[in-house]
Design an enzyme around this catalytic site. Structure first.
Site, PDB file in Angstrom:
ATOM      1  N   CYS A   3      -7.403 -13.968   2.002  1.00 23.43           N
ATOM      2  CA  CYS A   3      -7.739 -12.592   1.565  1.00 23.43           C
ATOM      3  C   CYS A   3      -6.747 -11.496   1.857  1.00 23.43           C
ATOM      4  CB  CYS A   3      -8.882 -12.279   2.717  1.00 23.43           C
ATOM      5  SG  CYS A   3      -9.528 -10.291   2.406  1.00 23.43           S
ATOM      6  N   CYS A  41       2.255   4.912   4.962  1.00 17.99           N
ATOM      7  CA  CYS A  41       1.418   5.045   3.918  1.00 17.99           C
ATOM      8  C   CYS A  41       1.226   6.700   3.466  1.00 17.99           C
ATOM      9  CB  CYS A  41       0.070   4.362   4.123  1.00 17.99           C
ATOM     10  SG  CYS A  41      -1.040   4.391   2.572  1.00 17.99           S
TER      11      CYS A  41
END
Ligand code: SAM
Ligand code: DTB
Ligand code: SF4
Length: 335
Positions: free
Chosen positions: A130, A54
């Site tokens: 989710c 990331c």
């Protein structure tokens, strides 16, 4: 007068936060019993669908590319692998399945198309689906809603004041903006934070101030205890004493009476007795399964034993009344 308030002052929250611990737990338990079925706990399962690499610099996170941790980078998983993980989680008692991606933000590309297919497939299993994928535009939130996304997790992590001590590659305002886009799309909001980042009590109060003054409280509020990971800047932070976790949960319960307060990362370090006090203080949701995203979590057998010992029962999916999100339901209703 409704006891759901969106106008808490920091002074009021501070007064609650500073009560003697057992008094605070008792007060939170009262609120909990008024608004929830006592002893019923929502079980969510987590899967890291894209791991590591990331671009962000969140100081706590083992998945940030710039820190040297043991996390192995893994591209976006295949649809069928994700579906079988969701089926296993359902069989193990989870009612919600949360897919996490180590992305700064969603990009409108084929990976996002695949996530949309994952959302549709998990929704088809009758689980609350989710995602936590980083920042979203309004249009991306709408696409997720249309695919049947039930909830979106996007944590504010800490107070506005402390935020830039922990993350410099985005702002608190960016986080709130994504949460606004999620809310507008009619998706259930899951937002909380982490304790143990080097914040003060005033920062913890500040975080609860932001959450509890949102025009609508997040339906889920995860309270994570920092899992210190070697290679991250916060690897040597000292462990959060458990009474501070209980205090945080109890205050969250009192200021956001209807929300699910999730006892999230950090459970592996807690005894059953310590977790019991968290449930007494108003926690009514957990992440189950032997892995969070990249770090370990108590296994299924351990949690089953705890549920049995404490007399806890798993909450069914969609018990809050709506399958899919409002927007989708409206779209499927006859004109
Ligand atoms: N990249 C997306 C984002 O940041 O929103 C989604 C995944 S990110 C890993 C989800 C959340 O996990 C973070 O917001 C943070 O609250 C939590 N988290 C990450 N690392 C953690 C750690 N070491 N201990 C506790 N919580 C952590
Ligand atoms: C949340 O509040 N906690 C979860 C979930 N939302 C995505 C993540 C916890 C991550 C803990 C560190 C790890 O396993 O990588
Ligand atoms: Fe990236 Fe999310 Fe980790 Fe921050 S918390 S480094 S955005 S995966």
């Amino acid at each position: 007068m409704s006891d759901i308030r969106n106008d808490w002052s920091k002074k009021e929250i501070r007064e609650i936060f500073q009560r003697p611990l057992l008094q605070l737990v008792l007060d939170a338990a009262d609120v909990h019993r008024t608004h929830h079925t006592f002893g019923e706990v929502q079980i969510s399962s987590l899967l890291s669908i894209k791991t590591g690499g990331c671009s962000e610099d969140c100081a706590y996170c083992p998945q940030a590319a710039r820190f040297h941790t043991d996390v192995k980078v893994h591209a976006l998983m295949k649809l069928d692998e994700v579906v079988s993980a969701a089926e296993n989680a359902k069989a193990a008692g989870a009612s919600r399945f949360c897919m996490g991606a180590a992305w700064r933000e969603v990009r409108d590309n084929r990976d996002f198309d695949r996530v949309i297919d994952m959302v549709k497939a998990v929704n088809g299993l009758d689980m609350e689906v989710c995602c936590t994928l980083g920042m979203l535009t309004e249009h991306q939130a709408d696409r997720l809603a249309e695919a049947g996304l039930y909830a979106y997790n996007h944590n504010i992590d800490t107070s506005e004041e402390h935020y830039s001590e922990v993350i410099t590659t985005r702002t608190y305002g960016d986080r709130l903006n994504t949460l606004g886009n999620v809310r507008k799309a009619g998706i259930s909001v899951c937002s909380g934070g982490i304790i143990g980042l080097g914040e003060t009590d005033e920062d913890r109060i500040g975080m609860l101030f932001t959450l509890s003054n949102m025009p609508q409280h997040p339906e889920s509020v995860p309270i994570n205890v920092l899992v210190p990971v070697a290679g991250t800047p916060l690897a040597d932070n000292s462990r959060v004493p458990f009474d501070e976790l209980v205090r945080m949960i109890a205050t969250a319960r009192i200021v956001m009476p209807q929300s699910a307060v999730r006892l999230s990362a950090g459970r592996l370090e807690l005894s059953v007795a310590e977790q019991a006090m968290c449930f007494l203080a108003g926690a009514n949701s957990i992440f189950a399964g032997d892995k969070l995203l990249t770090t370990p979590n108590p296994g299924q057998n351990q949690d089953m034993d705890m549920f049995r010992m404490l007399g806890l029962t798993p909450k069914a999916a969609f018990a809050d009344g709506h399958h899919r999100n409002r927007k989708n339901v409206a779209e499927h209703e006859p004109c």
